[in-house]
Structure formats: structure tokens, C-alpha cells
Design a protein around this motif. Structure first.
Motif, mmCIF file in Angstrom:
data_model
loop_
_atom_site.group_PDB
_atom_site.id
_atom_site.type_symbol
_atom_site.label_atom_id
_atom_site.label_comp_id
_atom_site.label_asym_id
_atom_site.label_seq_id
_atom_site.Cartn_x
_atom_site.Cartn_y
_atom_site.Cartn_z
ATOM 1 N N VAL A 262 -74.075 8.372 23.020
ATOM 2 C CA VAL A 262 -75.138 7.481 23.496
ATOM 3 C C VAL A 262 -75.490 6.472 22.415
ATOM 4 O O VAL A 262 -75.654 5.273 22.672
ATOM 5 C CB VAL A 262 -76.384 8.298 23.906
ATOM 6 C CG1 VAL A 262 -77.550 7.359 24.236
ATOM 7 C CG2 VAL A 262 -76.080 9.186 25.108
ATOM 8 N N ASP A 263 -75.607 6.950 21.165
ATOM 9 C CA ASP A 263 -75.932 6.060 20.053
ATOM 10 C C ASP A 263 -74.869 4.973 19.881
ATOM 11 O O ASP A 263 -75.191 3.834 19.535
ATOM 12 C CB ASP A 263 -76.073 6.852 18.758
ATOM 13 C CG ASP A 263 -77.308 7.744 18.728
ATOM 14 O OD1 ASP A 263 -78.225 7.504 19.536
ATOM 15 O OD2 ASP A 263 -77.358 8.687 17.906
ATOM 16 N N PHE A 264 -73.614 5.317 20.114
ATOM 17 C CA PHE A 264 -72.534 4.339 19.986
ATOM 18 C C PHE A 264 -72.547 3.328 21.127
ATOM 19 O O PHE A 264 -71.976 2.246 20.997
ATOM 20 C CB PHE A 264 -71.181 5.042 19.945
ATOM 21 C CG PHE A 264 -70.678 5.344 18.565
ATOM 22 C CD1 PHE A 264 -69.968 4.394 17.845
ATOM 23 C CD2 PHE A 264 -70.923 6.570 17.971
ATOM 24 C CE1 PHE A 264 -69.506 4.664 16.566
ATOM 25 C CE2 PHE A 264 -70.478 6.855 16.688
ATOM 26 C CZ PHE A 264 -69.768 5.903 15.989
ATOM 27 N N GLY A 265 -73.157 3.685 22.254
ATOM 28 C CA GLY A 265 -73.217 2.754 23.382
ATOM 29 C C GLY A 265 -72.293 3.081 24.530
ATOM 30 O O GLY A 265 -72.123 2.254 25.437
ATOM 31 N N PHE A 266 -71.679 4.273 24.524
ATOM 32 C CA PHE A 266 -70.804 4.657 25.634
ATOM 33 C C PHE A 266 -71.605 4.794 26.928
ATOM 34 O O PHE A 266 -72.807 5.081 26.918
ATOM 35 C CB PHE A 266 -70.101 5.981 25.323
ATOM 36 C CG PHE A 266 -68.975 5.867 24.334
ATOM 37 C CD1 PHE A 266 -67.724 5.442 24.736
ATOM 38 C CD2 PHE A 266 -69.167 6.172 22.997
ATOM 39 C CE1 PHE A 266 -66.677 5.322 23.831
ATOM 40 C CE2 PHE A 266 -68.133 6.067 22.074
ATOM 41 C CZ PHE A 266 -66.883 5.635 22.500
ATOM 42 N N ASP A 267 -70.926 4.623 28.061
ATOM 43 C CA ASP A 267 -71.550 4.781 29.373
ATOM 44 C C ASP A 267 -71.615 6.232 29.819
ATOM 45 O O ASP A 267 -72.418 6.582 30.694
ATOM 46 C CB ASP A 267 -70.769 3.982 30.418
ATOM 47 C CG ASP A 267 -70.839 2.494 30.160
ATOM 48 O OD1 ASP A 267 -71.950 1.952 30.156
ATOM 49 O OD2 ASP A 267 -69.782 1.869 29.955
ATOM 50 N N GLY A 268 -70.753 7.068 29.266
ATOM 51 C CA GLY A 268 -70.708 8.473 29.656
ATOM 52 C C GLY A 268 -69.651 9.180 28.831
ATOM 53 O O GLY A 268 -69.117 8.624 27.874
ATOM 54 N N LYS A 269 -69.360 10.412 29.230
ATOM 55 C CA LYS A 269 -68.418 11.222 28.457
ATOM 56 C C LYS A 269 -67.448 11.918 29.398
ATOM 57 O O LYS A 269 -67.843 12.416 30.456
ATOM 58 C CB LYS A 269 -69.176 12.264 27.631
ATOM 59 C CG LYS A 269 -68.324 12.965 26.580
ATOM 60 C CD LYS A 269 -69.193 13.634 25.536
ATOM 61 C CE LYS A 269 -68.348 14.321 24.453
ATOM 62 N NZ LYS A 269 -67.575 13.342 23.650
ATOM 63 N N SER A 270 -66.186 11.950 28.999
ATOM 64 C CA SER A 270 -65.203 12.738 29.735
ATOM 65 C C SER A 270 -65.319 14.189 29.274
ATOM 66 O O SER A 270 -65.618 14.466 28.108
ATOM 67 C CB SER A 270 -63.792 12.191 29.524
ATOM 68 O OG SER A 270 -63.483 12.064 28.144
ATOM 69 N N LEU A 271 -65.071 15.115 30.199
ATOM 70 C CA LEU A 271 -65.365 16.530 29.961
ATOM 71 C C LEU A 271 -64.216 17.403 30.455
ATOM 72 O O LEU A 271 -63.477 17.016 31.366
ATOM 73 C CB LEU A 271 -66.651 16.934 30.692
ATOM 74 C CG LEU A 271 -67.885 16.053 30.445
ATOM 75 C CD1 LEU A 271 -68.978 16.392 31.435
ATOM 76 C CD2 LEU A 271 -68.381 16.217 29.004
ATOM 77 N N ILE A 272 -64.116 18.603 29.871
ATOM 78 C CA ILE A 272 -63.035 19.511 30.259
ATOM 79 C C ILE A 272 -63.525 20.775 30.946
ATOM 80 O O ILE A 272 -62.708 21.596 31.357
ATOM 81 C CB ILE A 272 -62.178 19.902 29.036
ATOM 82 C CG1 ILE A 272 -63.045 20.552 27.953
ATOM 83 C CG2 ILE A 272 -61.407 18.699 28.521
ATOM 84 C CD1 ILE A 272 -62.252 21.131 26.793
#
Length: 290
Positions: free
Chosen positions: A207-217
């Protein structure tokens, strides 16, 4: 690209596992990625391809985006994967190990209808061509990038560690390039399935980096990602305050305002409106699924 569509959590599922695919139709993920690549053994790839096609045809994923990650065209399975995916029109096809803009063209040429292209950023070559890849996005139907941290670390021969220090320059540059070219961008996966505290920290870093979301396993990672990438009530309230101030007739045409003792520029208005749109979309999803 639908800029205000929530993509907080993108769950990889091996397309060779029909039970996992069925469960995904009920999970709280924003994106389902039916994986034909890393998660599927070579002797299961043909069956996985058929199962992915069947799943997309059957539907039932509701508001979730459905993405098929294909094998690369330089593998024995890539061409058949791409043709099969294109035939059923998922929301997007995710392609691995992109290194240069010209790598995108063969994938884009095979797609039709509303299907978009997503690209993995997981090679050293791609990191050095981020601007060129972004410039090629419109012509190649590309809407989003997904970080492949494991492959990138392997190629770099680095040891990322808990803070991912060796990868941080690439992560920051990827986000900058995505923003420069109007692309969504998702952070890479967190490998330690049972370390939910570590996952939460990495989500906050993303979030701090500015990503829109995260891929997950793993489904157990959904709550942490959704929580981290959902705008806080305080942030939404402030965004609505900013938007309301600029909407006042007496502020029409003004570039800078003083709002509750803080200086606010029109660039903050654009940020506020996007945050409100994402928050409203998340709320609508939650109400619909309640």
C-alpha cells in the motif's frame, strides 16, 4: 482500464484443481486467476487447460474478475493455452516473463471481444524496459501488470528478506511506470502461507508503495489483503470533504483551496474522487454479497 475497479486481492488457483475453482466462486477475492503456468505440473497442463475453459464457460464468479494465466509462447503449451483462453473470453489473459514490448504483440493478436491482456513483470529485462512496456499498453490491450517477485529474485540471485530491500527499486519503478501509463498494478505473492503477520506487513508495504492490490497463493491471505487495500473510513471521509469543497460554486476554477486548515490542490481532487469511487465499489460488492 476501469480505474476504480477494486483489485485488492487476486488469488491464484491451479486450474488443475476443480474443487479449488468451485470454492473460488464463494471467496472474498476481487480477482480469480486460473493458473496454467507455475501452479500446474507438466503432465497436468492439458487437463488444466480444459478445466479452465470449462470454468470460464460455466461462469458463476459474480463480480470477481476472471483471469487465465497461460504458459509462455516459448513453451510447448503456450499457443494452445492462448487459443483456448481466447475462445472463452475471460476478463483478461495474464502472460508470464515479458521482457520487451514486442513480446506482447502475439498475445494481443490472439485476443478478441472484451478480453484484456495482463503482463507479469518478473524479469530483469522487463524492469529496464518498463517505460517502453507502458507505452505499448494501448496497442497491446494491456490493462494491468502483476509483479512476479519470486522469478525476479531468482533471476537477480538476490535474497529479498522480510523488507524485500533488493527488490524495492524495481517495485517503485514498476509502480511509477504503471501510473505514468494508466495501468493497474498488483504486488507479488507472499510465500509463507501460515505467517499471517508477515503477510499483513508486506500488504502494508505494498500500500505504501502505491500498488492497487496483491496477488495471493492461499485463501487464508484474502482477509489481510482486502483489509490493507480497503480505504479507511477516515480517508474516505476526508476525500468526500475535499470533493465537496471543490464542487462549491464559489470554488469553480480555483486550483488551490484551504480545507479545514489544510492546503488542497486540484491534484488532490483527482485522488479523492478515485478513492471515493473505489470505496463505493467495495461497499456495493459487500452489500450485494451480504
Amino acid at each position: 482500464m476501469i480505474a476504480d475497479r477494486p483489485r485488492r486481492s487476486a488469488l491464484y488457483l491451479p486450474a488443475s484443481n476443480p474443487r479449488a475453482i468451485e470454492k473460488a466462486r464463494t471467496l472474498a477475492c476481487d480477482v480469480v486467476i486460473l493458473d496454467l503456468e507455475d501452479a500446474v505440473a507438466p503432465d497436468a497442463k492439458v487437463e488444466a487447460r480444459s478445466l479452465a475453459v470449462e470454468a470460464v464457460r460455466a461462469g458463476g464468479f459474480g463480480r470477481r474478475e476472471v483471469v487465465i494465466r497461460v504458459n509462455g509462447l516459448d513453451t510447448p503449451w503456450g499457443a494452445a493455452d492462448l487459443g483456448a483462453a481466447a475462445s472463452v473470453h475471460p476478463d483478461a489473459v495474464l502472460v508470464p516473463k515479458i521482457a520487451a514490448p514486442e513480446d506482447l504483440a502475439p498475445y494481443a493478436a490472439a485476443l478478441g471481444g472484451p478480453t484484456r491482456l495482463w503482463a507479469m513483470i518478473e524479469t530483469c529485462a522487463a524492469v529496464f524496459r518498463l517505460d517502453a512496456l507502458g507505452q505499448a499498453a494501448a496497442a497491446s490491450r494491456t490493462d494491468a501488470w502483476v509483479i512476479g517477485g519470486n522469478d525476479l529474485a531468482k533471476e537477480m540471485r538476490c535474497r529479498p528478506g522480510a523488507d524485500r530491500a533488493p527488490l524495492q527499486p524495481a517495485l517503485a519503478l514498476a509502480v511509477m511506470a504503471a501510473r505514468a501509463h494508466g495501468l493497474a498494478i498488483l504486488d507479488g505473492v507472499y510465500n509463507a502461507i501460515e505467517d499471517l503477520e508477515g503477510l499483513a506487513r508486506e500488504c502494508e508495504q505494498a500500500v505504501d508503495f502505491g500498488f492497487d492490490g496483491k496477488s495471493l497463493i492461499h485463501p487464508s491471505h484474502l482477509a489481510a489483503a482486502n483489509r490493507a487495500f480497503t480505504p479507511s473510513a477516515e480517508a474516505v471521509a476526508w476525500a468526500r470533504t475535499v470533493a465537496a469543497a471543490f464542487d462549491l460554486a464559489e470554488n469553480a476554477g480555483k486550483g488551490v483551496l484551504r480545507v479545514e486548515g489544510r492546503m488542497v490542490e486540484r491534484l488532490h481532487l483527482a485522488q479523492a474522487r478515485r478513492l471515493i469511487a473505489v470505496a463505493d465499489a467495495i461497499t456495493a460488492h459487500e452489500v450485494a454479497e451480504a
